[in-house]
Design a protein around this motif. Structure first.
Motif, PDB file in Angstrom:
ATOM      1  N   LYS A 200      -5.902   7.703 -22.730  1.00  0.00           N
ATOM      2  CA  LYS A 200      -4.452   7.768 -22.549  1.00  0.00           C
ATOM      3  C   LYS A 200      -3.930   8.747 -23.597  1.00  0.00           C
TER       4      LYS A 200
ATOM      5  N   SER B 181      -0.526  11.453 -24.951  1.00  0.00           N
ATOM      6  CA  SER B 181       0.875  11.883 -24.852  1.00  0.00           C
ATOM      7  C   SER B 181       1.021  13.221 -25.561  1.00  0.00           C
TER       8      SER B 181
ATOM      9  N   TYR C 264       2.496  13.040 -20.084  1.00  0.00           N
ATOM     10  CA  TYR C 264       1.723  11.832 -20.381  1.00  0.00           C
ATOM     11  C   TYR C 264       0.537  11.762 -19.424  1.00  0.00           C
TER      12      TYR C 264
ATOM     13  N   ASN D 168       6.211  10.878 -16.333  1.00  0.00           N
ATOM     14  CA  ASN D 168       6.531   9.455 -16.345  1.00  0.00           C
ATOM     15  C   ASN D 168       5.987   8.805 -17.625  1.00  0.00           C
ATOM     16  N   GLN D 169       6.880   8.429 -18.509  1.00  0.00           N
ATOM     17  CA  GLN D 169       6.488   7.894 -19.809  1.00  0.00           C
ATOM     18  C   GLN D 169       5.839   6.513 -19.700  1.00  0.00           C
ATOM     19  N   GLU D 170       6.018   5.845 -18.569  1.00  0.00           N
ATOM     20  CA  GLU D 170       5.432   4.517 -18.392  1.00  0.00           C
ATOM     21  C   GLU D 170       3.903   4.556 -18.473  1.00  0.00           C
ATOM     22  N   ILE D 171       3.322   5.709 -18.209  1.00  0.00           N
ATOM     23  CA  ILE D 171       1.868   5.848 -18.302  1.00  0.00           C
ATOM     24  C   ILE D 171       1.385   5.505 -19.710  1.00  0.00           C
ATOM     25  N   SER D 172       2.188   5.866 -20.703  1.00  0.00           N
ATOM     26  CA  SER D 172       1.786   5.628 -22.092  1.00  0.00           C
ATOM     27  C   SER D 172       1.761   4.147 -22.453  1.00  0.00           C
ATOM     28  N   SER D 173       2.358   3.313 -21.608  1.00  0.00           N
ATOM     29  CA  SER D 173       2.375   1.875 -21.890  1.00  0.00           C
ATOM     30  C   SER D 173       1.273   1.116 -21.146  1.00  0.00           C
ATOM     31  N   ILE D 174       0.444   1.823 -20.386  1.00  0.00           N
ATOM     32  CA  ILE D 174      -0.650   1.174 -19.654  1.00  0.00           C
ATOM     33  C   ILE D 174      -1.645   0.569 -20.639  1.00  0.00           C
TER      34      ILE D 174
ATOM     35  N   VAL E 212      -3.654   2.984 -10.798  1.00  0.00           N
ATOM     36  CA  VAL E 212      -2.472   3.586 -11.438  1.00  0.00           C
ATOM     37  C   VAL E 212      -2.557   5.106 -11.355  1.00  0.00           C
TER      38      VAL E 212
ATOM     39  N   THR F 107       0.024   7.540  -9.250  1.00  0.00           N
ATOM     40  CA  THR F 107       0.893   8.372 -10.097  1.00  0.00           C
ATOM     41  C   THR F 107       0.457   9.824  -9.923  1.00  0.00           C
TER      42      THR F 107
END
Length: 361
Positions: free
Chosen positions: A51, A53, A60, A84-90, A102, A106
């Motif tokens: 993962k 950023s 991301y 999509n910044q949500e990827i960094s919270s996976i 995912v 995505t």
């Protein structure tokens, strides 16, 4: 209607259908036994989850890299790079298949598509892949994490000129069947297709190709020594059959031993085909025998021993001739030894007689 044994084995292990059939034939339809054998195969697949950023670019990324540690090749590469910044919270501790979903759902941002393409190209090249595999094989978790930060940081910097990159990694090893579960979204019905139209050679090739990619189970074995009726080990070659005992004390070895011996008339040995033979040094041979798909036996023995084996034709005559030559040499040596003793005795008698004559003068 319940699943067939074949489909059950395929569903639970993701094994190739042809190898699954072969395993079930080998185990007499014992699904649990087949699963036990398959579970013993080497975990030679490295699974790296990444993962990252790119702080300045606001991109991301999420990636799964599957590498074959034995064959030094990239098996599969999955990657998405998005705004999509949500990827960094996976959570990378999730099941790998979930993370793959995912990635699938995505899509790459067209603006960043070049990043994933270039990253795959770099990782696929021998220059980078060799370094990555070596690190995965040799480094402990903490030092591996540090190495990966520098390794992928340099690659992404070269691709994007970005220097402010945050990484998160997870690395584990798995067997090829676990990798199969990741690669395939579901086991297709076509796996049940009838392969009866294939020739035996084609089927054998399929099994060999599958087992070549997953490695082998190697059992420690001993030959059946037979100084009188045995065949000189130096005469044996690939394709010959020899009688062996499994001396390996692992649980899987005991199971396979019982399974293999059940098909023999004599439970004390197993007939096995020689896969290869090589000299370890001037006094030892290493012989690899094959019991079944992906199941081998290893024998270490002296170069001058005789073992029970099945050879035919001209080599039988050679074995007999060699045996006669050895006997002839032994007889000749014995004869020479007796003659030497007789000469010594005769010499002593002559000396004794001369001394007696001298004493009477």
């Amino acid at each position: 209607m319940g699943k067939s044994s074949l489909q059950q084995l395929i569903d639970e292990t993701s094994v190739d259908p042809q190898l699954a059939k072969s395993m079930l034939i080998f185990t007499g339809g014992d699904v649990e036994g087949a699963k036990m054998i398959l579970s013993t195969f080497e975990k030679n697949i490295g699974c790296l989850l990444i993962k990252f950023s790119l702080q300045s670019t606001k991109a991301y990324g999420l990636s799964i890299i599957l590498i074959n540690l034995n064959q030094a090749k990239l098996e599969k590469f999955y990657c998405t790079v998005s705004e999509n910044q949500e990827i960094s919270s996976i959570d990378l501790l999730k099941d790998v298949k979930e993370i793959k979903q995912v990635i699938n759902y995505t899509p790459n941002n067209p603006e960043f598509a070049y990043i994933s393409t270039a990253l795959e190209t770099k990782i696929s090249s021998p220059q980078y892949l060799e370094k990555l595999i070596n690190a995965c094989k040799t480094k402990a978790t903490e030092s591996l994490n540090e190495y990966l930060i520098n390794f992928f940081g340099a690659i992404l910097n070269e691709i994007t000129t970005e220097s402010n990159i945050i990484f998160k990694f997870r690395y584990e090893t798995m067997d090829p069947f676990a990798m199969g579960k990741i690669i395939s979204d579901a086991i297709k019905d076509e796996n049940e297709k009838d392969t009866s139209t294939q020739s035996d050679n084609q089927k054998d090739s399929n099994i060999q190709a599958q087992t070549a990619s997953i490695g082998y189970i190697v059992l420690e074995c001993e030959p059946i020594y037979s100084p009188i009726k045995g065949i000189d080990v130096s005469l044996l070659q690939e394709g010959d059959y020899i009688k062996v005992k499994i001396s390996d004390d692992r649980e899987i070895a005991q199971y396979l031993g019982r399974l293999l011996e059940a098909s023999e008339d004599n439970n004390q040995y197993i007939n096995a085909k020689i896969n290869s033979k090589e000299m370890l040094d001037e006094n030892l041979f290493k012989i690899i025998v094959e019991f079944g798909p992906g199941i081998l036996g290893k024998i270490i023995c002296g170069i001058d021993v005789k073992i029970e084996a099945d050879i035919s034709g001209e080599r039988v005559e050679k074995a007999k001739q060699k045996s006669m030559q050895i006997k002839g040499k032994g007889t000749k040596k014995k004869s020479l030894g007796i003659n030497a003793i007789l000469i010594i005795i005769a010499g002593l008698i002559i000396i004794f007689m001369i001394m007696m004559v001298l004493m009477t003068i």
